[in-house]
Design a protein around this motif. Structure first.
Motif, PDB file in Angstrom:
ATOM      1  N   CYS A 245       0.878  -1.185   0.112  1.00 47.10           N
ATOM      2  CA  CYS A 245       0.138   0.056   0.151  1.00 47.10           C
ATOM      3  C   CYS A 245       0.878   1.181  -0.026  1.00 47.10           C
ATOM      4  CB  CYS A 245      -0.849  -0.090   1.229  1.00 47.10           C
ATOM      5  SG  CYS A 245      -1.984   1.406   1.289  1.00 47.10           S
ATOM      6  N   CYS A 248      -0.472   4.689   4.220  1.00 44.63           N
ATOM      7  CA  CYS A 248       0.276   5.023   5.543  1.00 44.63           C
ATOM      8  C   CYS A 248       1.444   4.134   5.850  1.00 44.63           C
ATOM      9  CB  CYS A 248      -0.908   5.081   6.487  1.00 44.63           C
ATOM     10  SG  CYS A 248      -1.131   3.510   7.285  1.00 44.63           S
ATOM     11  N   VAL A 250       1.886   1.991   7.960  1.00 42.43           N
ATOM     12  CA  VAL A 250       1.382   0.200   8.423  1.00 42.43           C
ATOM     13  C   VAL A 250       2.187  -0.363   7.233  1.00 42.43           C
ATOM     14  CG1 VAL A 250      -0.260  -1.201   8.928  1.00 42.43           C
ATOM     15  CG2 VAL A 250      -0.555   0.885   9.765  1.00 42.43           C
ATOM     16  N   CYS A 252       0.816  -1.956   4.630  1.00 42.92           N
ATOM     17  CA  CYS A 252      -0.174  -3.284   4.005  1.00 42.92           C
ATOM     18  C   CYS A 252       0.145  -3.957   2.922  1.00 42.92           C
ATOM     19  CB  CYS A 252      -1.715  -3.156   4.071  1.00 42.92           C
ATOM     20  SG  CYS A 252      -2.151  -2.373   5.901  1.00 42.92           S
ATOM     21  N   PHE A 254      -0.645  -6.262  -0.433  1.00 41.06           N
ATOM     22  CA  PHE A 254      -1.716  -6.210  -1.283  1.00 41.06           C
ATOM     23  C   PHE A 254      -1.646  -7.110  -2.150  1.00 41.06           C
ATOM     24  CE2 PHE A 254      -3.362  -2.590   1.237  1.00 41.06           C
ATOM     25  CZ  PHE A 254      -4.937  -2.759   1.113  1.00 41.06           C
ATOM     26  N   VAL A 416      -5.060  -0.344  10.180  1.00 44.26           N
ATOM     27  CA  VAL A 416      -5.187  -1.878  10.325  1.00 44.26           C
ATOM     28  C   VAL A 416      -4.320  -2.186  11.588  1.00 44.26           C
ATOM     29  CG1 VAL A 416      -3.601  -3.924   9.165  1.00 44.26           C
ATOM     30  CG2 VAL A 416      -4.986  -2.277   8.004  1.00 44.26           C
TER      31      VAL A 416
END
Ligand code: SF4
Length: 952
Positions: A245, A248, A250, A252, A254, A416
């Motif tokens: 991603c 941000c 975090v 993540c 994908f 998340v």
């Protein structure tokens, strides 16, 4: 639709147990940890038991009655998802009786399901369809004449997914995903028996419910009941790539699922270690900006910002930019130009930009947006612990007994991770929130803070010192840890300082505004409650004492022994997707990659040898210094990649005045952002979908970004920088970002073991990654601090210069909201505006009433720096005397109001404390009227270049 229920899905989460048990399944001996479900044990033996309500990301539920098995010595047909494996069990997953039972169950499901498989968007990716095949169901005897749900009305209110109750089999997976994974509890099962149906909120449309549109329910749905509208529009994806991603910190993972060159959906990657199959509304759904018509895909140039843009070839644009930089250096001197790297771009791209500036421009005038967010983290953690990064993995929170959140709003800013944290809190961990606002975590479904310390903005350091005072004076120190791991003298100096009566919670209550007993309670809980972890955000760093506060946090963690193992630590929640990486890559003017000072001769020589140049040993200009130098006439040219300083930096008028004073601004971006409106050269950038590279998240985790479509403007950002470098005479000939990473690894000890091959093999890797830690370092400072002994520092509270008075009686503080991201350049160009279409001012009812302000009124917000006008929202989340806004829309002008005050050590702006007055008004501020005029003119100038954005 669930894309996760495939090869690796065993149904029901794995159980971890030391004790192993052996049992027989379908004649095979299987050994599994005690507590493992029979369904999972069968999967380990290679048998997939039919299922609909089970999935390995959710707790077993046992409702669909498809996963029945036979067990010797047991009556009936237990559900394999809820039955734990026991030693000596003899289990059959297949028999004529089981087949008949499963077929009967499926027949009932299908009899109340639309028979539109061929036209259903889920065709070919539907578990109900799969199970009909697995159970051998060929015909349905009951017909559709009886009672059914086939006329149930669709809910299309959510912009990203539709809800078709006619297709619902009430397996409860969506409800459980909303509860267990996301922790929002927005979905329930309404009605009983045959009337049971999934319901958002109180039988509301999704958009009116508490749903945060994370997509967990859509992922969990085994049919097309909850379905992405993009899949309905484009059809089932045909190929996919794993990527990361770009929103941000975090980070993540994908799966970008494609049909040809069209992204059909982004599904959270189950094996992504930062997110483990979860996502938020931004990464999951807000990717449409990548192909938005506003994308500028042709290079443009102009001599003055009042001239129309002229579309030119890449050669001409690059040649013009290079000649302008050369001209400026010849006229004003070597140090008259510089650049800003992007925390939205990859590590490789960031590395190249700082290389271009140091080796191509020949100075160290390079800075990054971390200047305005987490630069105090780099300084504070570097000084105390020895490394400028967080200490843990996100997963570590699962081992925390006490979680202290300071100046962060994880459910909005890092959603998340916020969900992961909430899960741990629901399991019983204690929560301390230190924040002026009542953020969601303070009081949300099934999560309440044990302590909320609603301090006055700007008093963090007084608070952290008061917490330390309690820990020291009440004998709660981790004496052994300190003796073994920390510098003795620094500890005693700090201890003497915090013990002083003037640092007690009672003495500082007037400063912080927080009752002493709350501070004492929170300090005792943090020091004695077991594994205690601190998570903090920009509410810590964006202050005039941001660095002091980071140091204060590290002091607390060392004093209580909460560093160096799972469940504890000091964890900055990084903002942008690659802000950690951009710092790691040497984006600060004083540091080469790996946080090594430019004045260090050995390090400098290493880079000089590799790059074939002589480097300037003097640190260059920080962003605010660049602005000041521009206004004084000594800084005339800027290369700005993927950063919108006009919107994101404080005191907008000062920034625009500085940019207007420069002679050549080169902006490389995907949109004509606010900064580009002051530019002379526009180089089209590429989105994260258009390039290869890596991002480093807040856990120091380096993850791959993979190209899923060709760059819309021909070149990826790293290629554009390479073109510019070559035009400036600095030879670069990388043919793939993996070669750039190889160079980074060869020059940076903490990256020495990083390569694309390793990341591909491990999925991701956390630095340091080198001979000492070939697979990376999940937890830092385990046996000792990176700097050797941990060092305490005295944290003397110094009140900010930004004072309230009769003219400016309120404090404005700023932050983010879930659906929008930072300057909003991406999220504003998606359907996320359905949740948040403008920045608003939150104000406490008491302050609102005093001023005659009602919900929705226009209010003028004025500070010593400027004035803007926003809609008001009267909110109990605020404390009296404090107002709050976000900064996602340029026309809001949130940074027109913020001041030039900044952190003493790093110049990080004091966004969180601005003295303001708020009064009802009827028209936009003078600045906003000027902005609208300027914006209109710039779009007209763009239109003359034939750009679609200008025509929009
Ligand atoms: Fe992207 Fe952050 Fe949301 Fe994850 S939490 S999907 S990284 S914006």
């Amino acid at each position: 639709m669930n894309t996760q229920i495939h090869d690796t899905d065993f149904g029901t989460p794995a159980r971890v147990s030391e004790r192993m048990v052996t049992l027989e399944i379908d004649g095979q001996q299987v050994t599994v940890p005690e507590g493992t479900s029979l369904m999972r044990a069968a999967a380990e033996a290679g048998t997939m038991v039919p299922k609909l309500c089970a999935t390995d990301s959710l707790e077993p539920f046992g409702s669909c009655r498809l996963c029945l098995v036979e067990i010797d010595g047991r009556r009936g047909f237990p559900a394999s998802c809820t039955t734990p494996a026991e030693a000596g069990m003899v289990v059959r997953t297949q028999s004529d009786k089981l087949q008949s039972l499963r077929k009967g169950v499926m027949e009932l499901y299908i009899s109340d399901h639309p028979l539109d498989c061929l036209t259903c968007a889920a065709n070919g990716d539907c578990e109900l369809q799969d199970m009909a095949g697995v159970t051998g169901l060929r015909e349905v005897r009951y017909g559709l004449a009886g009672a059914n749900h086939l006329d149930s009305k669709k809910d299309e209110s959510n912009p990203y997914f539709s809800y078709d109750p006619a297709k619902c089999i009430v397996c409860n997976r969506c409800v459980r995903a909303c509860e267990e994974t996301q922790g929002t509890f927005a979905l329930t099962i309404s009605g009983r028996g045959f009337e049971s149906r999934v319901s958002p909120g109180q039988d509301q449309p999704f958009m009116e419910s508490e749903c945060v549109s994370c997509g967990a329910c859509v992922d969990a749905c085994p049919t097309a009941t909850l379905q992405e509208k993009s899949v309905i529009q484009f059809g089932q994806p045909e190929h996919s790539k794993i990527t990361t991603c770009a929103y941000c910190g975090v980070g993540c993972g994908f799966k970008a699922e494609m049909k040809g060159n069209q992204v059909v959906r982004m599904t959270p990657w189950k094996d992504g270690k930062a997110n483990e199959g979860h996502a938020c509304v931004k990464g999951r759904f807000a990717w449409g900006y990548a192909t938005h018509p506003d994308r500028i895909t042709k290079p443009m140039i102009r001599s003055k910002i009042t001239d129309p843009w002229r579309e030119v070839s890449w050669d001409e644009a690059i040649g013009y930019a290079a000649s302008e930089f050369k001209r400026l250096q010849a006229k004003y001197g070597k140090d008259s130009v510089g650049g800003i790297t992007s925390s939205r771009c990859t590590n490789e791209e960031t590395y190249l930009v700082q290389k271009l500036i140091r080796a191509g421009f020949g100075n160290n005038n390079v800075d990054t947006c971390a200047r305005v967010c987490h630069s105090p983290t780099g300084y504070g953690l570097g000084q105390t612990l020895g490394t400028s990064a967080g200490t843990q993995t996100f997963k570590s929170v699962e081992q925390s007994d006490v979680i202290m959140v300071i100046g962060a709003n994880p459910t909005d800013g890092h959603p998340v991770f916020g969900s992961r944290m909430k899960k741990r809190l629901r399991e019983g961990a204690k929560l301390i929130v230190i924040d002026p606002r009542k953020i969601d975590l303070v009081d949300s479904p099934h999560v309440q803070a044990d302590y909320h310390l609603p301090l006055k903005p700007g008093t963090n350091v007084a608070m952290v010192t008061a917490l330390a005072h309690v820990i020291v004076t009440e004998g709660l120190l981790a004496a052994d840890f300190i003796a073994e791991r920390c510098e003795e003298k620094s500890f005693h100096d700090w201890k003497d300082f915090v013990s002083k009566p003037e640092n007690s919670p009672e003495a500082t209550a007037d400063i912080t505004g927080v009752p002493a007993e709350l501070v004492r309670g929170a300090a005792r809980l943090y020091a004695t409650g077991g594994n205690a972890a601190i998570y903090y955000g920009l509410g810590v760093t964006e202050h005039s004492q941001g660095s002091t506060m980071v140091i204060g946090i590290a002091n607390l963690a060392m004093a209580t022994g909460n560093v160096g193992r799972e469940g504890v630590g000091v964890n900055p929640l990084r903002g942008q997707n690659n802000v950690q990486g951009s710092c790691d890559m040497g984006s600060f003017p004083h540091e080469l990659p790996g946080y090594r000072h430019i004045s260090d001769t050995t390090t400098r020589q290493l880079f000089e040898q590799a790059w074939g140049v002589t480097l300037d040993p003097e640190p260059g200009l920080r962003i605010p210094n660049m602005f000041d130098a521009a206004l004084s006439g000594s800084f005339m040219g800027l290369y700005c990649e993927g950063e919108d300083i006009v919107q994101s930096d404080p005191n907008t008028q000062h920034v625009t005045a500085a940019l207007s004073a420069m002679e050549c601004i080169v902006v490389q971006d995907i949109f004509l952002n606010e900064t580009a409106k002051y530019a002379h050269v526009f180089l089209p950038g590429s989105s994260f979908l258009e390039k290869d590279g890596t991002f480093t998240n807040a856990e120091r985790r380096i993850s791959r970004v993979r190209q899923v479509m060709k760059p819309l403007a021909k070149y990826a950002d790293w290629e554009v920088t390479q073109l510019l470098a070559n035009a400036l005479g600095l030879k670069m000939d990388y043919s793939h970002p993996s070669q750039i990473m190889a160079e980074i690894a060869s020059l940076t000890p903490s990256f020495a073991g990083v390569s694309y091959e390793k990341i591909d093999k491990l999925g991701s890797v956390q630095w340091p990654c080198n001979d000492d830690a070939p697979d990376g370092t999940p937890t830092m400072h385990i046996d000792g601090f990176v700097r050797g002994k941990g060092k305490f520092f005295v944290t003397q509270y110094v009140a900010t210069d930004e004072k309230v008075n009769r003219r400016f009686p309120l404090i404005l503080t700023t932050g983010r909201i879930l659906s929008q991201y930072n300057v909003g350049a991406q999220t504003r160009r998606t359907d996320n505006v359905a949740w948040h279409a403008e920045d608003i001012l939150e104000i406490h009812p008491h302050d609102a009433e005093e001023r005659g302000i009602k919900d929705g009124d226009w209010v003028g917000v004025s500070s010593r720096a400027g004035e803007t006008v926003l809609h008001a929202k009267v909110s109990e989340r605020m404390q009296p005397g404090v107002v709050y806004t976000t900064f996602h829309f340029p026309e809001s002008g949130a940074n027109v109001i913020t001041t030039d005050n900044s952190d003493w050590a790093t110049n990080c702006p004091e966004y969180k404390v601005t003295a303001v007055q708020v009064l009802p008004v009827t028209q936009p501020s003078e600045w906003q009227q000027g902005y609208q005029r300027f914006n209109r003119t710039q779009l007209e100038l763009l239109e003359q270049a034939g750009s679609p954005e200008g025509k929009a």
